[in-house]
Design an enzyme around this catalytic site. Structure first.
Site, PDB file in Angstrom:
ATOM      1  N   GLU A   1      -6.637   4.818   8.024  1.00  0.00           N
ATOM      2  CA  GLU A   1      -6.137   6.384   7.554  1.00  0.00           C
ATOM      3  C   GLU A   1      -7.720   6.938   6.849  1.00  0.00           C
ATOM      4  O   GLU A   1      -7.984   8.055   7.031  1.00  0.00           O
ATOM      5  CB  GLU A   1      -5.117   6.397   6.670  1.00  0.00           C
ATOM      6  CG  GLU A   1      -3.875   6.154   7.528  1.00  0.00           C
ATOM      7  CD  GLU A   1      -2.798   5.518   6.576  1.00  0.00           C
ATOM      8  OE1 GLU A   1      -2.682   5.734   5.362  1.00  0.00           O
ATOM      9  OE2 GLU A   1      -1.820   4.923   7.309  1.00  0.00           O
TER      10      GLU A   1
ATOM     11  N   ASN B   1       0.898  -1.138  -0.018  1.00  0.00           N
ATOM     12  CA  ASN B   1       0.120   0.063   0.077  1.00  0.00           C
ATOM     13  C   ASN B   1       1.032   1.128   0.028  1.00  0.00           C
ATOM     14  O   ASN B   1       1.534   1.599   1.076  1.00  0.00           O
ATOM     15  CB  ASN B   1      -0.690  -0.165   1.299  1.00  0.00           C
ATOM     16  CG  ASN B   1      -1.677   1.259   1.387  1.00  0.00           C
ATOM     17  OD1 ASN B   1      -1.721   2.139   0.413  1.00  0.00           O
ATOM     18  ND2 ASN B   1      -2.277   1.377   2.392  1.00  0.00           N
TER      19      ASN B   1
ATOM     20  N   GLU C   1      -5.082  -4.877  10.442  1.00  0.00           N
ATOM     21  CA  GLU C   1      -4.159  -3.703  10.644  1.00  0.00           C
ATOM     22  C   GLU C   1      -4.346  -3.091  11.871  1.00  0.00           C
ATOM     23  O   GLU C   1      -5.216  -2.091  12.074  1.00  0.00           O
ATOM     24  CB  GLU C   1      -4.228  -2.588   9.673  1.00  0.00           C
ATOM     25  CG  GLU C   1      -3.875  -3.232   8.199  1.00  0.00           C
ATOM     26  CD  GLU C   1      -3.464  -2.540   7.377  1.00  0.00           C
ATOM     27  OE1 GLU C   1      -2.111  -2.630   6.704  1.00  0.00           O
ATOM     28  OE2 GLU C   1      -3.816  -1.195   7.314  1.00  0.00           O
TER      29      GLU C   1
ATOM     30  N   SER D   1       3.741  -2.100  10.129  1.00  0.00           N
ATOM     31  CA  SER D   1       5.228  -2.202  10.247  1.00  0.00           C
ATOM     32  C   SER D   1       5.689  -3.618  10.057  1.00  0.00           C
ATOM     33  O   SER D   1       6.730  -3.967  10.471  1.00  0.00           O
ATOM     34  CB  SER D   1       5.619  -1.874  11.572  1.00  0.00           C
ATOM     35  OG  SER D   1       5.074  -0.616  11.799  1.00  0.00           O
TER      36      SER D   1
ATOM     37  N   LYS E   1       0.071   4.329  -0.500  1.00  0.00           N
ATOM     38  CA  LYS E   1      -0.493   5.485   0.309  1.00  0.00           C
ATOM     39  C   LYS E   1      -0.303   6.716  -0.636  1.00  0.00           C
ATOM     40  O   LYS E   1      -0.124   6.335  -1.986  1.00  0.00           O
ATOM     41  CB  LYS E   1       0.130   5.701   1.795  1.00  0.00           C
ATOM     42  CG  LYS E   1       0.111   4.487   2.684  1.00  0.00           C
ATOM     43  CD  LYS E   1       0.174   4.631   4.091  1.00  0.00           C
ATOM     44  CE  LYS E   1      -0.114   3.237   4.880  1.00  0.00           C
ATOM     45  NZ  LYS E   1       0.127   3.417   6.326  1.00  0.00           N
TER      46      LYS E   1
ATOM     47  N   HIS F   1      -9.420   1.437   4.967  1.00  0.00           N
ATOM     48  CA  HIS F   1      -7.968   1.748   5.494  1.00  0.00           C
ATOM     49  C   HIS F   1      -8.457   2.676   6.697  1.00  0.00           C
ATOM     50  O   HIS F   1      -9.154   3.517   6.802  1.00  0.00           O
ATOM     51  CB  HIS F   1      -7.100   2.268   4.793  1.00  0.00           C
ATOM     52  CG  HIS F   1      -5.726   2.139   5.328  1.00  0.00           C
ATOM     53  ND1 HIS F   1      -5.329   2.808   6.186  1.00  0.00           N
ATOM     54  CD2 HIS F   1      -4.429   1.335   5.057  1.00  0.00           C
ATOM     55  CE1 HIS F   1      -4.095   2.507   6.427  1.00  0.00           C
ATOM     56  NE2 HIS F   1      -3.502   1.582   5.880  1.00  0.00           N
TER      57      HIS F   1
ATOM     58  N   GLY G   1       2.924   2.332  10.535  1.00  0.00           N
ATOM     59  CA  GLY G   1       3.921   3.458  10.318  1.00  0.00           C
ATOM     60  C   GLY G   1       4.514   3.738  11.627  1.00  0.00           C
ATOM     61  O   GLY G   1       5.255   4.888  11.900  1.00  0.00           O
TER      62      GLY G   1
HETATM   63  P1  13P Z   1       3.213   0.355   7.576  1.00  0.00           P
HETATM   64  O1  13P Z   1       3.664  -0.987   6.894  1.00  0.00           O
HETATM   65  O2  13P Z   1       3.836   1.528   7.024  1.00  0.00           O
HETATM   66  O3  13P Z   1       3.104   0.363   9.099  1.00  0.00           O
HETATM   67  O4  13P Z   1       1.668   0.575   7.029  1.00  0.00           O
HETATM   68  C1  13P Z   1       0.831  -0.328   7.231  1.00  0.00           C
HETATM   69  C2  13P Z   1      -0.385  -0.199   6.287  1.00  0.00           C
HETATM   70  O5  13P Z   1      -1.075   0.900   6.746  1.00  0.00           O
HETATM   71  C3  13P Z   1      -0.777  -0.845   5.146  1.00  0.00           C
HETATM   72  O6  13P Z   1      -2.088  -0.530   4.718  1.00  0.00           O
END
Ligand code: 13P
Length: 248
Positions: free
Chosen positions: A97, A10, A167, A213, A12, A95, A173
């Site tokens: 976010e 992903n 997640e 992560s 982002k 997601h 992150g």
């Molecule tokens: P990270 O791998 O950067 O922690 O992000 C995970 C994520 O949100 C994947 O959709």
């Protein structure tokens, strides 16, 4: 195991079309694992460039969001028909976010999931708890509810073909990965609730990913867990480390 592993990146809101093209060409050369399905979920503006760049490889292209209507007066939104026509076969839905910054509720997530499935795009449905919720001890209850609402209205056959991604918000992150036991516990709970609603046979087919992560060092242990069928990878999917995650 019947379930084919899936490693999904992903990106982002990262990489311009020209950066994306360059990165994917490098990634193509670094992938050696032919057993796992490999997917990159890219910003909409990158889809065409990436679809061209992956040609001749097994890398698939996905989107990170879509609207639940097919066309019309919805300024700024992207329709599933547009995604499909541009070569997208998976779409990340719900997601954390999007839930946190763009006010996506479980009900909106459900509408998007239903529309994606209707249009033949496989949704990767994201669920997961915040740190507060984990400390309160409601992780499993919450994730069960998120899963149930997101999938409401799908048939058993459809549920067997979608993907759910667990997640934990506190692991995204932050470099704080869930332990493989923590991740397995919740992924098993997701499979259980799917089994309760859609039958055990269906639940055995649905792929469940872990995200938060994931990196080249911890992926192998996480993916070895019984109910974890691969990963949804953020930061590490923007580097060639993504190939290490796939290759493991
Ligand atoms: P990270 O791998 O950067 O922690 O992000 C995970 C994520 O949100 C994947 O959709």
């Amino acid at each position: 195991m019947l379930r084919k592993r899936l490693v999904a990146g992903n990106w982002k809101m990262n990489l311009t079309p020209s950066e994306a093209k360059k990165f994917v060409s490098e990634l193509k050369g670094a992938l050696i694992n032919k057993d796992a399905e490999v997917l990159v979920c890219v910003p909409d503006i990158d889809i065409t460039a990436v679809s061209e760049a992956v040609s001749g490889s097994d890398i698939k292209v996905g989107a990170q969001n879509m609207y639940f209507e097919e066309k019309g007066a919805f300024t700024g939104e992207t329709s599933p028909l547009m995604l499909k026509d541009a070569g997208v076969c998976y779409v990340v839905i719900g997601h954390s976010e999007r839930r946190a910054y763009f006010h996506e509720t479980d009900e909106i997530v459900n509408k998007k999931v239903l529309k994606a499935v209707e249009q033949g795009i496989v949704p990767i449905v994201c669920v997961g708890e915040t740190l507060d919720q984990r400390e309160q001890g409601i992780t499993v209850d919450l994730v069960r509810l998120q899963t149930k609402i997101a999938l409401k209205g799908l048939t058993e056959k459809q549920v067997a073909e979608i993907v759910v991604a667990y997640e934990p918000v506190w692991a995204i992150g932050t470099g704080k990965t869930a332990t493989s036991e923590q991740a397995e516990e919740v992924c098993a709970a997701i499979r259980n609730v799917i089994g309760e609603v859609y039958g055990k046979e269906t639940a055995e087919k649905t792929r469940i990913l872990y995200g938060g992560s994931v990196n080249g060092k911890n992926a192998a242990e996480l993916f070895a867990m019984e109910n974890i069928d691969g990963g949804l990878v953020g930061g590490a999917s923007l580097k060639l480390e993504f190939a290490d995650i796939v290759n493991c």
